[in-house]
Structures are given as structure tokens and as C-alpha cells.
Scaffold this motif. Structure first.
Motif, PDB file in Angstrom:
ATOM      1  N   VAL A 192       0.864  -1.174   0.000  1.00 31.94           N
ATOM      2  CA  VAL A 192       0.000   0.000   0.000  1.00 31.94           C
ATOM      3  C   VAL A 192       0.901   1.224   0.000  1.00 31.94           C
ATOM      4  O   VAL A 192       1.794   1.350   0.847  1.00 31.94           O
ATOM      5  CB  VAL A 192      -0.925   0.031   1.231  1.00 31.94           C
TER       6      VAL A 192
ATOM      7  N   ASP B 203      -2.735   0.232  -4.124  1.00 37.38           N
ATOM      8  CA  ASP B 203      -3.005  -0.922  -3.268  1.00 37.38           C
ATOM      9  C   ASP B 203      -3.114  -2.155  -4.159  1.00 37.38           C
ATOM     10  O   ASP B 203      -3.974  -2.218  -5.043  1.00 37.38           O
ATOM     11  CB  ASP B 203      -4.313  -0.704  -2.493  1.00 37.38           C
TER      12      ASP B 203
ATOM     13  N   THR C  42      -4.886  -5.732  -8.405  1.00 33.35           N
ATOM     14  CA  THR C  42      -5.799  -5.161  -7.419  1.00 33.35           C
ATOM     15  C   THR C  42      -6.736  -6.235  -6.876  1.00 33.35           C
ATOM     16  O   THR C  42      -6.744  -7.379  -7.345  1.00 33.35           O
ATOM     17  CB  THR C  42      -6.620  -4.024  -8.049  1.00 33.35           C
TER      18      THR C  42
END
Length: 253
Positions: free
Chosen positions: A209, A214, A229
């Protein structure tokens, strides 16, 4: 004529004998073996024979060409003209070409060696659980090594052919500065990739992150890092971002 023909036959015969000897040694030496030494032998066996074989015939052919030049008197023996100015005879030109070709062949061998050893590291990664390697980083660094090898080889080749290297380096420096300025983002991402590979803030398989970024690291390239993702999409992140942001590794695999 007879001595010249004898020289040509002997030169071709020696080149052929050396090539056959090289072929036999490659068959024995290139089989590799167990352990690290065997892997190194395999890498040398995969990268050396072809360039060395080409080098043998380059030397043989240029020696024959020089003998023909000498026999038919296609160039003067003196290295100076009647005015005292230096001139390049055909014989000297052939020697310069031979040197340049041998430099290129050596560069070719080193580049092949870099690729071969990167393949060894990849094999270690897949076959030895105790060795943890980033295969993407290995391939990227191998590509950088090959590029650097060819750049150095190109410069040495030009120097061996008698080019003024100060002028070449100056022109190259000015051109390089202009290109670097025009593509500063590309350069920043490139060096960002090098920093990521050396500092290893994360590796393939980690979940990271960083700001709004992320995802799971799938690939680390020289220019960008690819993340997966939560939705299964691929996120393409320029490496320069990681040099200016905090990175949280939340799941180390």
C-alpha cells in the motif's frame, strides 16, 4: 604464387582444425554437471563457442587478405607518403578492421554470457527452495548489463578504428543530455526501478500500500511495477512514485 597458395591452404587448415577442436571441447565442457560449477560450465559452453568460432575465421580470413595484398602489391609498404604525411595502407586497414571485428565478437560473447548467467539464476530460483530470487529483476538487470556491454564495445570499436573519441564522447554527451532532458520522466522511472531492485522495499508476491496504490506485486520492471488489485485488475505504477512515497508491505509471501 606457390608460397601464397601454401600459406592460404595452411591458414584455412589451421582454422578448420581449431574449429573442430572447439566443437569437441564444447561437447565435453558444455555438458555442465552437478552444482554451481556445473551451471557455470553450462553458461560458458552456451555463450563462448559461436563467438570464438567466428573469431577464428575472422583472423584466418584477414590474414589471407593481408597475404594477397602483399603478394599483388595492392598497397605500398611505407607508412608515409612522399610529402611525409601519414597514410593508411590497405594492409593497415585490414588490421584495423580485424581488431574492430574482434572487439565486436568479444562484446558479443560478454553479452551472451550475461544472458546465460541470468538464465542460471532463474533456474536456481525454480529448482532450489533455499534461494529466493526476483526473476523479473534478474531479467531487467541482465538487459541493463547487455546494453552497457554493447555501448562499451561500440566505443572501443570506434577507438580501434581510429576515430577521435573525444569528439564522439562530446557529441554523445550533448545528445545524451538533450535526450535525457526530453525524457526526464522515463529516466526517473528507470532509476526508480534500479533503486527498487537494490533496496528491495517489496518483492514479487508482496501486497503493498502506497498512497492510493493498493495491490499485489506481480512484476517489477525497469520502468514500472505491475500490481494486481483486489478486483483482479492490473495496475501499472511508474517506479519513480515509490521513491517519493511511503510504502507499507502488508503481506509478505
Amino acid at each position: 604464387m606457390q608460397p601464397m597458395l601454401t600459406f592460404i591452404v595452411i591458414t584455412i587448415g589451421l582454422a578448420l582444425a581449431l574449429h573442430l577442436l572447439l566443437f569437441g571441447i564444447t561437447k565435453l565442457f558444455g555438458k555442465g554437471g552437478e552444482g554451481t560449477l556445473g551451471d557455470i560450465r553450462s553458461a560458458i559452453g552456451a555463450s563462448l563457442p559461436t563467438p570464438l568460432g567466428v573469431a577464428i575465421w575472422v583472423i584466418a580470413s584477414t590474414l589471407i587478405a593481408q597475404k594477397l595484398v602483399e603478394h599483388f602489391a595492392w598497397s605500398p609498404i611505407d607508412l608515409e607518403s612522399s610529402e611525409g604525411e601519414s597514410v593508411i595502407t590497405i594492409d593497415i586497414l585490414i588490421s584495423m578492421i580485424r581488431t574492430g571485428l574482434l572487439v565486436i565478437i568479444t562484446t558479443w560473447f560478454v553479452a551472451r554470457g550475461v544472458r546465460a548467467f541470468s538464465s542460471i539464476l532463474n533456474n536456481w530460483h525454480h529448482s532450489k527452495d533455499t534461494i529466493e530470487l526476483d526473476t523479473t529483476a534478474i531479467q531487467a538487470l541482465a538487459s541493463v548489463g547487455v546494453v552497457i556491454t554493447w555501448v562499451v564495445g561500440f566505443i572501443v570499436t570506434l577507438q580501434s578504428l581510429g576515430f577521435n573519441m573525444n569528439a564522439v564522447i562530446t557529441i554523445g554527451g550533448i545528445g545524451g543530455a538533450g535526450i535525457a532532458f526530453a525524457s526526464k520522466d522515463v529516466v526517473a522511472n528507470f532509476f526508480g526501478g534500479i533503486v527498487v531492485m537494490l533496496n528491495r522495499p517489496f518483492k514479487i508476491g508482496d501486497h503493498i500500500v502506497s498512497g492510493k496504490i493498493d495491490g499485489k506485486v506481480m512484476r517489477i520492471g525497469l520502468y514500472a511495477t505491475y500490481l494486481e488489485t483486489e478486483n483482479g485488475d492490473t495496475l501499472y505504477v511508474p517506479n519513480s512514485i515509490f521513491n517519493n512515497s511511503e510504502i507499507l508491505t502488508v503481506n509478505v509471501t
